[in-house]
Design an enzyme around this catalytic site. Structure first.
Site, PDB file in Angstrom:
ATOM      1  N   TYR A   1       6.314  -4.545 -11.391  1.00 15.54           N
ATOM      2  CA  TYR A   1       5.268  -5.266 -12.131  1.00 15.54           C
ATOM      3  C   TYR A   1       5.464  -5.325 -13.647  1.00 15.54           C
ATOM      4  O   TYR A   1       5.082  -6.318 -14.268  1.00 15.54           O
ATOM      5  CB  TYR A   1       3.875  -4.680 -11.827  1.00 15.54           C
ATOM      6  CG  TYR A   1       3.462  -4.855 -10.395  1.00 15.54           C
ATOM      7  CD1 TYR A   1       3.157  -6.111  -9.887  1.00 15.54           C
ATOM      8  CD2 TYR A   1       3.410  -3.774  -9.534  1.00 15.54           C
ATOM      9  CE1 TYR A   1       2.797  -6.279  -8.558  1.00 15.54           C
ATOM     10  CE2 TYR A   1       3.052  -3.918  -8.205  1.00 15.54           C
ATOM     11  CZ  TYR A   1       2.747  -5.183  -7.715  1.00 15.54           C
ATOM     12  OH  TYR A   1       2.398  -5.351  -6.408  1.00 15.54           O
TER      13      TYR A   1
ATOM     14  N   GLY B   1       0.783  -1.227   0.000  1.00  9.98           N
ATOM     15  CA  GLY B   1       0.000   0.000   0.000  1.00  9.98           C
ATOM     16  C   GLY B   1       0.810   1.270   0.000  1.00  9.98           C
ATOM     17  O   GLY B   1       0.294   2.342  -0.325  1.00  9.98           O
TER      18      GLY B   1
ATOM     19  N   TYR C   1     -20.445  22.348 -41.725  1.00 10.57           N
ATOM     20  CA  TYR C   1     -20.709  22.192 -43.159  1.00 10.57           C
ATOM     21  C   TYR C   1     -19.545  21.506 -43.865  1.00 10.57           C
ATOM     22  O   TYR C   1     -19.743  20.769 -44.836  1.00 10.57           O
ATOM     23  CB  TYR C   1     -20.995  23.550 -43.786  1.00 10.57           C
ATOM     24  CG  TYR C   1     -22.367  24.096 -43.436  1.00 10.57           C
ATOM     25  CD1 TYR C   1     -23.526  23.340 -43.684  1.00 10.57           C
ATOM     26  CD2 TYR C   1     -22.512  25.353 -42.860  1.00 10.57           C
ATOM     27  CE1 TYR C   1     -24.783  23.830 -43.361  1.00 10.57           C
ATOM     28  CE2 TYR C   1     -23.763  25.852 -42.534  1.00 10.57           C
ATOM     29  CZ  TYR C   1     -24.897  25.087 -42.782  1.00 10.57           C
ATOM     30  OH  TYR C   1     -26.142  25.569 -42.460  1.00 10.57           O
TER      31      TYR C   1
ATOM     32  N   CYS D   1       0.922  -4.851 -34.173  1.00 12.35           N
ATOM     33  CA  CYS D   1      -0.172  -4.710 -35.137  1.00 12.35           C
ATOM     34  C   CYS D   1      -1.512  -4.552 -34.424  1.00 12.35           C
ATOM     35  O   CYS D   1      -2.550  -4.966 -34.939  1.00 12.35           O
ATOM     36  CB  CYS D   1      -0.211  -5.934 -36.047  1.00 12.35           C
ATOM     37  SG  CYS D   1       1.303  -6.202 -36.975  1.00 12.35           S
TER      38      CYS D   1
ATOM     39  N   SER E   1       6.161  -3.797   1.338  1.00 17.08           N
ATOM     40  CA  SER E   1       6.301  -2.728   0.346  1.00 17.08           C
ATOM     41  C   SER E   1       7.085  -3.237  -0.858  1.00 17.08           C
ATOM     42  O   SER E   1       8.236  -3.637  -0.734  1.00 17.08           O
ATOM     43  CB  SER E   1       7.009  -1.524   0.977  1.00 17.08           C
ATOM     44  OG  SER E   1       6.269  -1.022   2.068  1.00 17.08           O
TER      45      SER E   1
END
Length: 709
Positions: A579, A339, A453, A541, A389
């Site tokens: 991560y 956290g 337009y 791709c 941590s």
């Protein structure tokens, strides 16, 4: 900037409104995009202005800064770093990527640069913050953390954490059997008091491994995530003849409402309710093992935004801890889980998923104070405080470097009055009214209607093209006219697309998966004004393979004009050490980047590359999907022999080389450096080395395979 004007000469008179004769009106100057600073007559760009523009001091302090040369530097020891110890990122990139002929390591980008010194400083800073809080608040126990290896399981990173943290009993947390095996192995070299926290869902084999670790005198704690795990712990511990140490993960009522708070609250994924915890106490008491119950664990989510929410959750958990002491458990540890957040965007905001409104010191103080208050109220001995941590420890220690290889922006075609007249004459009858409305709106200064337009004209011409009544040249002219109108009014898109030699899915999966933003900026040329805005498009791709959200809520990034063909433009993504490497896959079979580990080096050299590993080859990523490159090559070789006269083996050799090369784009090096050879795998770079060989091109060596010891 002078006012823009859009003029059509008298040749257009038949289609213009009667009052005007032809379209000739000055349009207002469009608002300039605030993110790209505009020059004035006395404006001089400096590296300090880039530092402010990219908010480097906000998210990067104390580890990253911009030097007077306009390059991003790393301060490996944080606030303790002296000026001569700063490491210039561009020099590291050149050393890693230049040809061995010119003293480099011949590594291909993208490149991850790891800084163990930064990791060590983060670890020491966390420990120092808790030590200070313990002392200043007269807390009667101590803090000892664990690193959750799921954050980044890299062998050298985990080994460094054990080594750097041994003096203050820093341990590891595992959430799976492979993670448990690596944690057991690494902690054999750590402190005997370091904790080995076993989290996650557990089967019989996982529990057996954890109990074996206990038998090997590792300070192992099995944290129950589900009530039924207790039966296996009791049965296997009896069979192995080992007394287990058990903890429970509690589902708190306190809930983190942000993106990362889905594991918190009564309906969180993990943990036991109060009713289940009471049943665990009862069963352990009946088995004569209540003394084995020693730890309470909880987790209210990653990136906790404020110390108020943190203190609320810690206080609730501390009350449960005190109740367990009252019920007879031999409690020793309170594990506050993860956290501890980091400030990805530098905003110091308590209302953001990518920021936090506290420092390490404030975090530690809030935790210690909350535990102390509840325990004192209940006359309970202060427990050892543990935290898990991960993000806060490892995010800063690595930087992802990649190249922008090209850029593109749709340019508005030049249209002369003759071109416009010819275009009008070729328009179908029902499209003439759209053009007349467009012209009349421009004369009135009604630019909102003018754009409407223009869009209507474009859509009508598209339909005409689809039914075959408009040719492709007319369709292109329609696009050109409508884009010209948008440009003159000032609403044309000023954003370029920079094509980068990277796979977002492999190297930045959290951006694609959960919208996580990371600081991204050029690592050089910061003494030059960035004159463009850009989004980043990767090599895959897949339409999701782009980065179009940046810190500060920006949808594009200030960037520089790409220069000559052989001039590189390097970008860095920061704070991605947690991560990203673990989650990255092999989308489009790109594989991971090359990796170097860089240590600060005193004396005449600025840094030492202590380990260098090339990224996975095409063969490596093919094997990861169960293909067999050797058989594939033999199949192609037979095909070549059947259909091609391959004199000199040029085609066969080219295919063989492709199997051994990285999947990313191969581009020549732009700078050579002089390596110090014969240094037992250590490569050094000094300012003198950096000065030479700027036009060097990578040689034709065989695939680089040497790994530094």
């Amino acid at each position: 900037m002078p006012a823009l004007a859009f003029s059509v000469d008298a040749a257009m008179a038949p289609l213009a409104p009667p009052s005007g004769g032809y379209w000739d009106r000055s349009l207002p100057t469009p608002d300039l995009f605030s993110g790209v600073p505009q020059p004035t007559s006395t404006d001089t760009w400096t590296p300090s202005r880039s530092n402010v523009l990219y908010k480097v001091d906000c998210w990067g302090a104390p580890y990253f800064s911009v030097n007077p040369s306009g390059n991003v530097t790393v301060r490996p020891h944080g606030v303790k770093t002296m000026d001569h110890q700063e490491i210039d990122l561009l020099k590291v990139v050149k050393k890693a990527s230049d040809s061995k002929t010119y003293g480099g390591l011949d590594l291909q980008l993208p490149l991850i640069i790891c800084f163990p010194d930064v990791l060590k400083d983060r670890l020491e800073s966390l420990q120092t913050a808790f030590n200070y809080a313990v002392k200043s608040l007269n807390y009667a126990s101590h803090y000892q953390g664990v690193y959750p290896v799921k954050c980044n399981q890299d062998r050298f990173l985990v080994e460094d954490i054990v080594k750097f943290g041994s003096s203050f009993r820093f341990g590891l947390e595992a959430g799976s059997k492979p993670e448990l095996l690596l944690a057991m192995s690494c902690l054999c070299k750590g402190s005997s008091e370091s904790l080995l926290i076993c989290n996650g869902f557990k089967d019989v084999e996982y529990i057996s491994l954890a109990l074996i670790a206990r038998k090997l005198s590792l300070n192992t704690v099995i944290v129950l995530e589900q009530e039924e795990e207790l039966d296996s712990v009791i049965d296997i511990s009896i069979k192995l003849g080992v007394r287990p140490v058990v903890g429970v993960r509690a589902k708190l009522r306190t809930k983190h409402s942000g993106h990362f708070g889905s594991t918190s609250g009564e309906k969180g994924k993990f943990g036991l309710t109060t009713t289940q915890i009471l049943r665990v106490v009862k069963k352990l008491y009946q088995c004569g093992m209540l003394d084995c119950f020693q730890l309470l664990h909880f987790h209210i989510g990653s990136q906790i935004p404020s110390t108020g929410l943190l203190a609320d959750g810690v206080g609730e958990a501390a009350q449960i801890y005190c109740e367990l002491v009252r019920l007879g458990a031999s409690m020793k540890f309170i594990d506050i889980g993860g956290g501890l957040g980091i400030d990805y965007d530098g905003s110091k905001s308590p209302n953001s998923d990518v920021s936090v409104a506290y420092t390490l010191e404030e975090y530690a103080s809030a935790v210690v104070q909350a535990v102390k208050f509840v325990c004192d109220r209940n006359s309970v001995k202060h427990p050892i405080i543990c935290s898990e941590s991960g993000r806060a420890l490892v995010s800063h220690h690595s930087v992802l470097i990649f190249e922008a290889v090209s850029s593109s922006k749709y340019s508005v075609p030049t249209m002369s009055s003759f071109d416009i007249q010819h275009f009008i004459e070729q328009l179908p009858d029902d499209a003439h009214s759209d053009y007349n409305n467009l012209s009349e709106s421009a004369l009135r200064g009604d630019y909102e209607s003018c754009l409407a337009y223009a869009d209507q004209l474009k859509q009508r011409c598209v339909e005409k093209f689809k039914d075959g009544s408009l040719d492709i040249e007319q369709l292109a002219a329609t696009d050109g006219l409508c884009d010209l109108v948008a440009k003159e009014i000032g609403v044309s898109n000023p954003v370029n697309t920079y094509h980068v030699n990277l796979s977002v899915f492999t190297s930045v999966p959290d951006f694609w998966g959960i919208g996580q933003v990371f600081p991204i900026l050029p690592i050089h040329r910061l003494d030059e004004r960035p004159t463009k805005r850009g989004v980043l498009s990767d090599l895959t791709c897949d339409s999701d393979g782009k980065i179009d959200k940046f810190i500060g809520g920006e949808s594009s990034l200030p960037l520089h004009e790409l220069e000559g063909e052989n001039m590189k433009y390097y970008l860095g993504m920061f704070l991605g050490g947690a991560y990203q490497e673990a989650l990255g896959g092999v989308h489009n079979l790109f594989g991971g980047p090359s990796v170097v580990r860089v240590a600060q080096s005193d004396g005449p050299f600025g840094f030492a590359v202590t380990r260098a590993v090339p990224g996975p080859s095409c063969s490596d990523v093919l094997r990861s999907m169960q293909h067999e490159p050797e058989i594939m090559f033999q199949t192609l070789k037979l095909r070549i022999e059947e259909f091609v006269h391959d004199e000199g083996g040029l085609i066969t050799g080219g295919i063989a080389q492709s199997f051994n090369n990285m999947p990313y784009l191969t581009v020549g090096s732009s700078c050579g450096l002089t390596a110090a050879n014969g240094n037992n795998g250590y490569y050094y770079c000094s300012d003198e080395d950096f000065a030479g060989g700027s036009d060097a091109v990578a040689g034709d060596d065989e695939p680089w395979s040497y790994v530094c010891a």
